[in-house]
Scaffold this motif. Structure first.
Motif, mmCIF file in Angstrom:
data_model
loop_
_atom_site.group_PDB
_atom_site.id
_atom_site.type_symbol
_atom_site.label_atom_id
_atom_site.label_comp_id
_atom_site.label_asym_id
_atom_site.label_seq_id
_atom_site.Cartn_x
_atom_site.Cartn_y
_atom_site.Cartn_z
ATOM 1 N N ALA A 1 5.234 6.377 -50.543
ATOM 2 C CA ALA A 1 4.682 7.733 -50.559
ATOM 3 C C ALA A 1 3.466 7.732 -49.637
ATOM 4 N N VAL A 2 3.342 8.780 -48.843
ATOM 5 C CA VAL A 2 2.267 8.842 -47.849
ATOM 6 C C VAL A 2 1.630 10.234 -47.834
ATOM 7 N N ILE A 3 0.311 10.252 -47.872
ATOM 8 C CA ILE A 3 -0.439 11.503 -47.620
ATOM 9 C C ILE A 3 -1.067 11.361 -46.234
ATOM 10 N N LEU A 4 -0.708 12.243 -45.331
ATOM 11 C CA LEU A 4 -1.264 12.190 -43.975
ATOM 12 C C LEU A 4 -2.444 13.162 -43.847
ATOM 13 N N PRO A 5 -3.382 12.857 -42.941
ATOM 14 C CA PRO A 5 -4.504 13.778 -42.742
ATOM 15 C C PRO A 5 -4.063 15.080 -42.075
ATOM 16 N N ALA A 6 -4.889 16.101 -42.203
ATOM 17 C CA ALA A 6 -4.539 17.455 -41.738
ATOM 18 C C ALA A 6 -4.206 17.532 -40.248
ATOM 19 N N HIS A 7 -4.813 16.671 -39.436
ATOM 20 C CA HIS A 7 -4.577 16.789 -37.975
ATOM 21 C C HIS A 7 -3.806 15.596 -37.415
ATOM 22 N N PHE A 8 -2.995 14.990 -38.262
ATOM 23 C CA PHE A 8 -2.232 13.816 -37.816
ATOM 24 C C PHE A 8 -1.229 14.190 -36.734
ATOM 25 N N GLU B 1 -0.604 3.236 -41.758
ATOM 26 C CA GLU B 1 -1.480 2.673 -42.788
ATOM 27 C C GLU B 1 -2.957 2.933 -42.504
ATOM 28 N N GLU B 2 -3.327 2.862 -41.228
ATOM 29 C CA GLU B 2 -4.734 3.092 -40.868
ATOM 30 C C GLU B 2 -5.121 4.565 -40.974
ATOM 31 N N GLN B 3 -4.200 5.438 -40.607
ATOM 32 C CA GLN B 3 -4.561 6.854 -40.520
ATOM 33 C C GLN B 3 -4.252 7.671 -41.774
ATOM 34 N N ALA B 4 -3.414 7.141 -42.641
ATOM 35 C CA ALA B 4 -3.055 7.893 -43.855
ATOM 36 C C ALA B 4 -4.278 8.095 -44.749
ATOM 37 N N VAL B 5 -4.318 9.231 -45.421
ATOM 38 C CA VAL B 5 -5.334 9.468 -46.438
ATOM 39 C C VAL B 5 -5.090 8.464 -47.566
ATOM 40 N N SER B 6 -3.817 8.255 -47.887
ATOM 41 C CA SER B 6 -3.421 7.286 -48.906
ATOM 42 C C SER B 6 -1.939 6.964 -48.724
ATOM 43 N N PHE B 7 -1.555 5.719 -49.062
ATOM 44 C CA PHE B 7 -0.135 5.365 -49.055
ATOM 45 C C PHE B 7 0.114 4.314 -50.127
ATOM 46 N N ALA B 8 1.354 4.229 -50.585
ATOM 47 C CA ALA B 8 1.727 3.214 -51.576
ATOM 48 C C ALA B 8 3.201 2.879 -51.423
ATOM 49 N N VAL B 9 3.544 1.646 -51.784
ATOM 50 C CA VAL B 9 4.929 1.166 -51.677
ATOM 51 C C VAL B 9 5.322 0.494 -52.989
ATOM 52 N N THR B 10 6.572 0.685 -53.416
ATOM 53 C CA THR B 10 7.070 0.091 -54.662
ATOM 54 C C THR B 10 8.449 -0.518 -54.442
ATOM 55 N N ALA C 1 6.996 9.151 -42.281
ATOM 56 C CA ALA C 1 6.048 8.026 -42.413
ATOM 57 C C ALA C 1 6.419 7.174 -43.628
ATOM 58 N N ALA C 2 6.768 7.832 -44.738
ATOM 59 C CA ALA C 2 7.184 7.101 -45.943
ATOM 60 C C ALA C 2 8.467 6.314 -45.673
ATOM 61 N N SER C 3 9.377 6.896 -44.903
ATOM 62 C CA SER C 3 10.638 6.199 -44.600
ATOM 63 C C SER C 3 10.376 4.948 -43.761
ATOM 64 N N VAL C 4 9.411 5.025 -42.848
ATOM 65 C CA VAL C 4 9.051 3.867 -42.013
ATOM 66 C C VAL C 4 8.445 2.759 -42.885
ATOM 67 N N LEU C 5 7.533 3.127 -43.777
ATOM 68 C CA LEU C 5 6.914 2.112 -44.651
ATOM 69 C C LEU C 5 7.944 1.509 -45.605
#
Length: 199
Positions: free
Chosen positions: A31-38, A62-71, A135-139
């Motif tokens: 799951a990935v939250i991207l910043p507003a101007h990504f 990973e560097e630019q995401a507001v937050s990300f997680a993998v399970t 982005a989530a699919s890539v991670l």
């Protein structure tokens, strides 16, 4: 061209999984939250990208995401609750790890179950439409590939480094020859003539 947002919420997360159709290894979700101007012109559905492109994108995400997680969810759980439920559970668990908590969820595909009280939308082929799902699919894909490469060292005869646990002819031949491992999904049809497989 991928869109950045689906909803009007600032903290929108995209989620996706990898490895659903495999005979071995976990189902992996991100799951990935991207910043507003990504912005990133290379980002696309991970299935459309080369392995090299995915590896290049992962640190950027990973560097630019507001937050990300993998399970990762193991074969035992997949066998217990079935692959659809395991895919959804892996996505839910990834979302629960996000900080800050997302205000809206967009899910690749057409099935999902609520997480907390967060509103969500299912989007068919969402990984080719929205950046956060892509982005989530890539991670999900790169983390799962890393996992399969690690367990390949333990059981090199199945060549998971190459087939990543998918039902290739080579993988099925190895199952026929060497039997199954703790990483195989016993609820899946591992061989076409499953009934003859001595488990």
């Amino acid at each position: 061209m991928l869109s950045l947002q689906f909803s009007n919420y600032n903290l929108e997360t995209g989620t996706d999984e990898a490895g659903r159709g495999c005979l071995a290894g976990p189902v992996t979700a991100a799951a990935v939250i991207l910043p507003a101007h990504f912005e990133n012109s290379m980002l696309n559905d991970s299935k459309q990208l080369s392995e090299k492109a995915r590896e290049k994108l992962r640190p950027i995400i990973e560097e630019q995401a507001v937050s990300f997680a993998v399970t990762h969810l193991e074969p035992l759980i997949i066998d217990e609750i079935n692959i659809l439920n395991a895919s959804i559970k892996a996505m839910q668990e990834s979302i629960l790890k996000l900080n800050p908590k997302p205000e809206y969820i967009i899910v690749d595909g057409n099935r999902f179950k609520p997480v907390l009280d967060i509103p969500y939308s299912c989007i068919v082929k969402g990984d080719a439409k929205f950046m956060s799902i892509a982005a989530a699919s890539v991670l999900a894909k790169t983390y799962r590939d890393d996992y399969m490469n690690r367990i390949h060292e333990e059981y090199p005869m199945y060549n998971w480094k190459q087939n990543k646990g998918y039902p290739t002819l080579e993988h099925r031949e190895a199952i026929r020859k060497y039997g199954v491992t703790k990483y195989h999904r016993m609820s899946f049809r591992l061989l076409p003539e499953q009934l003859k497989l001595d488990i």
